[in-house]
Design a protein around this motif. Structure first.
Motif: not given
Length: 294
Positions: A67-89
């Motif tokens: 019904i639905f299939s999509i592939s995006t740069n989600h792993l890149e975004i996951s890694n960026l979010l992790t790095e950002i959260e770490k740096l915020k601290v």
């Protein structure tokens, strides 16, 4: 093969990743309850199954058909979010943090364009799919200006699935099943919360769905009204309806479910039988959650 299969599902809201790689198989006739603390991703998963929320990544298959299939740069975004959260601290004023946030914004924009294009291409498929996968919301979503029977018949008649006269007959039969046939021509404003939720269930059943999704169906109800709604859901389970239920009612989940899912931090942390989840929990977060709610 399950009636619904979900693979590698990711969902973001702005800079928050709410679902992180969900894999789930829903078998025909199965009742699955989803439990977990607020913010764990339960309702977002349910709405993504029905495509009321559009995932940024993943595949949904219904009755063997994609019904639905999509592939995006989600792993890149996951890694960026992790790095950002770490740096915020560690270093909230660093230049690197600003650079990463700028990069995240750019990646999110690219991802959204891909998602919008995919939805536009699949809109017809998605609408047909939603007819087969019904949704019951915690706040009923009943049209206040229509009578009960018109609320029930509106969708199947508008979509040309059934004639008005036949739809009214079907609605009365469905209302009888939930002991509300005497309320067919009442306005919603005259009904209790428990009655409104039973009508919301009937409205979904009028579309003859293969699967019913319930998003915390008793959370907006007074305690004395909870039982009448749960009894309707139990009856549907006994009749073999495939259901996925997000619920805070642990006793109900234990009693009615074939499978229970515990979500934590946007992931399925535990999936098992009611006995495995409630009577013999092994995951530390699940134990903490059950100790808090039971």
């Amino acid at each position: 093969m399950g009636i619904i299969e979900i693979k590698d599902l990711y969902k973001n809201y702005n800079n928050l990743q709410v679902l992180k790689g969900i894999d789930l198989e829903i078998n025909e006739g199965e009742v699955i309850s989803i439990i977990g603390s607020s913010g764990s991703g339960k309702s977002t998963l349910l709405r993504s199954i029905n495509l009321l929320e559009i995932p940024q990544n993943g595949t949904i298959t219904f009755d063997g058909k994609e019904i639905f299939s999509i592939s995006t740069n989600h792993l890149e975004i996951s890694n960026l979010l992790t790095e950002i959260e770490k740096l915020k601290v560690e270093d909230p004023k660093s230049l690197k943090l600003k650079e990463l946030e700028k990069k995240l914004k750019h990646e999110m924009k690219i991802q959204q364009k891909i998602t919008d294009k995919k939805v536009s291409m699949l809109e017809k498929n998605i609408n047909q799919y939603r007819q087969k996968v019904g949704m019951v919301f915690q706040h009923f979503n009943i049209f206040q200006n229509l009578s009960v029977i018109d609320n029930i018949t509106l969708a199947p008649v508008t979509l040309g699935l059934i004639e008005k006269e036949e739809a009214n007959k079907m609605a009365l039969e469905l209302l009888k099943r939930v002991n509300l046939e005497d309320k067919a021509y009442a306005k919603p404003s005259s009904l209790s919360g428990g009655q409104l939720q039973r009508i919301a269930i009937v409205r979904s059943l009028a579309m003859h769905p293969n699967v019913l999704l319930f998003d915390e169906p008793t959370s907006a109800l007074d305690p004395e009204m909870v039982k009448e709604v749960l009894n309707v859901i139990k009856e549907l389970a006994n009749q073999g309806m495939t259901m996925v239920i997000v619920t805070h009612e642990m006793g109900f989940a234990k009693e009615v479910s074939d499978k229970v899912i515990f979500m934590d931090g946007g992931k399925i942390k535990v999936m098992g039988t009611p006995e495995e989840v409630f009577d013999h929990p092994k995951d530390e977060r699940l134990v903490q959650f059950l100790n808090a709610v039971l």
